[in-house]
Design a protein around this motif. Sequence first.
Motif, PDB file in Angstrom:
ATOM      1  N   PRO A 178      11.791   7.741  -6.115  1.00 30.33           N
ATOM      2  CA  PRO A 178      12.699   7.327  -5.036  1.00 30.33           C
ATOM      3  C   PRO A 178      12.731   8.324  -3.876  1.00 30.33           C
ATOM      4  N   VAL A 179      12.626   9.609  -4.197  1.00 29.46           N
ATOM      5  CA  VAL A 179      12.625  10.617  -3.131  1.00 29.46           C
ATOM      6  C   VAL A 179      11.416  10.426  -2.231  1.00 29.46           C
ATOM      7  N   VAL A 180      10.251  10.219  -2.819  1.00 27.04           N
ATOM      8  CA  VAL A 180       9.040  10.007  -2.024  1.00 27.04           C
ATOM      9  C   VAL A 180       9.166   8.752  -1.167  1.00 27.04           C
ATOM     10  N   LEU A 181       9.728   7.690  -1.724  1.00 26.28           N
ATOM     11  CA  LEU A 181       9.914   6.462  -0.937  1.00 26.28           C
ATOM     12  C   LEU A 181      10.805   6.702   0.278  1.00 26.28           C
ATOM     13  N   VAL A 182      11.824   7.527   0.113  1.00 26.57           N
ATOM     14  CA  VAL A 182      12.766   7.784   1.204  1.00 26.57           C
ATOM     15  C   VAL A 182      12.183   8.744   2.241  1.00 26.57           C
ATOM     16  N   ILE A 183      11.533   9.820   1.789  1.00 27.74           N
ATOM     17  CA  ILE A 183      11.100  10.837   2.755  1.00 27.74           C
ATOM     18  C   ILE A 183       9.728  10.578   3.371  1.00 27.74           C
ATOM     19  N   LYS A 225       0.816  -1.214   0.000  1.00 25.54           N
ATOM     20  CA  LYS A 225       0.000   0.000   0.000  1.00 25.54           C
ATOM     21  C   LYS A 225       0.853   1.270   0.000  1.00 25.54           C
ATOM     22  N   ALA A 226       1.858   1.340   0.855  1.00 24.78           N
ATOM     23  CA  ALA A 226       2.699   2.543   0.947  1.00 24.78           C
ATOM     24  C   ALA A 226       3.486   2.770  -0.342  1.00 24.78           C
ATOM     25  N   VAL A 227       3.989   1.701  -0.943  1.00 25.53           N
ATOM     26  CA  VAL A 227       4.750   1.835  -2.191  1.00 25.53           C
ATOM     27  C   VAL A 227       3.835   2.280  -3.331  1.00 25.53           C
ATOM     28  N   LEU A 228       2.643   1.702  -3.412  1.00 28.31           N
ATOM     29  CA  LEU A 228       1.705   2.103  -4.463  1.00 28.31           C
ATOM     30  C   LEU A 228       1.233   3.543  -4.273  1.00 28.31           C
ATOM     31  N   THR A 229       0.995   3.929  -3.030  1.00 33.98           N
ATOM     32  CA  THR A 229       0.620   5.316  -2.752  1.00 33.98           C
ATOM     33  C   THR A 229       1.730   6.258  -3.188  1.00 33.98           C
ATOM     34  N   SER A 230       2.961   5.920  -2.848  1.00 35.06           N
ATOM     35  CA  SER A 230       4.114   6.738  -3.248  1.00 35.06           C
ATOM     36  C   SER A 230       4.252   6.781  -4.769  1.00 35.06           C
ATOM     37  N   PHE A 231       4.037   5.658  -5.418  1.00 37.36           N
ATOM     38  CA  PHE A 231       4.136   5.594  -6.872  1.00 37.36           C
ATOM     39  C   PHE A 231       3.133   6.531  -7.531  1.00 37.36           C
ATOM     40  N   PHE A 232       1.868   6.413  -7.145  1.00 36.89           N
ATOM     41  CA  PHE A 232       0.840   7.223  -7.789  1.00 36.89           C
ATOM     42  C   PHE A 232       0.928   8.701  -7.395  1.00 36.89           C
ATOM     43  N   MET A 233       1.340   8.978  -6.182  1.00 35.01           N
ATOM     44  CA  MET A 233       1.507  10.372  -5.770  1.00 35.01           C
ATOM     45  C   MET A 233       2.654  11.018  -6.547  1.00 35.01           C
ATOM     46  N   SER A 234       3.777  10.338  -6.652  1.00 34.41           N
ATOM     47  CA  SER A 234       4.910  10.915  -7.394  1.00 34.41           C
ATOM     48  C   SER A 234       4.610  10.978  -8.885  1.00 34.41           C
ATOM     49  N   LEU A 235       3.880  10.010  -9.416  1.00 36.11           N
ATOM     50  CA  LEU A 235       3.500  10.026 -10.825  1.00 36.11           C
ATOM     51  C   LEU A 235       2.625  11.241 -11.129  1.00 36.11           C
ATOM     52  N   SER A 236       1.595  11.458 -10.322  1.00 37.24           N
ATOM     53  CA  SER A 236       0.682  12.570 -10.580  1.00 37.24           C
ATOM     54  C   SER A 236       1.335  13.922 -10.314  1.00 37.24           C
ATOM     55  N   MET A 237       2.088  14.039  -9.236  1.00 38.28           N
ATOM     56  CA  MET A 237       2.718  15.323  -8.926  1.00 38.28           C
ATOM     57  C   MET A 237       3.814  15.675  -9.923  1.00 38.28           C
TER      58      MET A 237
END
Length: 73
Positions: free
Chosen positions: A55-60, A7-19
């Motif tokens: 990767p930045v979103v995954l780290v922070i 869930k956290a990885v998918l959330t990060s993926f879609f958030m970084s993709l859209s932003m």
Amino acid sequence: MVSPRFKAVLTSFFMSLSMSCIMSLVVTLYNLGLPEGLLYIWLKAWGFGFMVAFPVVLVISPLIRRLVTLLVG
């Protein structure tokens, strides 16, 4: 269906993709206006932006969650 443990990885993926999509378009338009070849220029910027953003979103993300917990809790 994807396992709930991602869930956290998918959330990060879609958030970084859209932003990265939105911000690369806004910054491209701001810097260049409406040039010929805008689609190519924007997609190139978006691809690079996403490669940095994900990767930045995954780290922070864990750090931001802790900070918010400290501020709210």
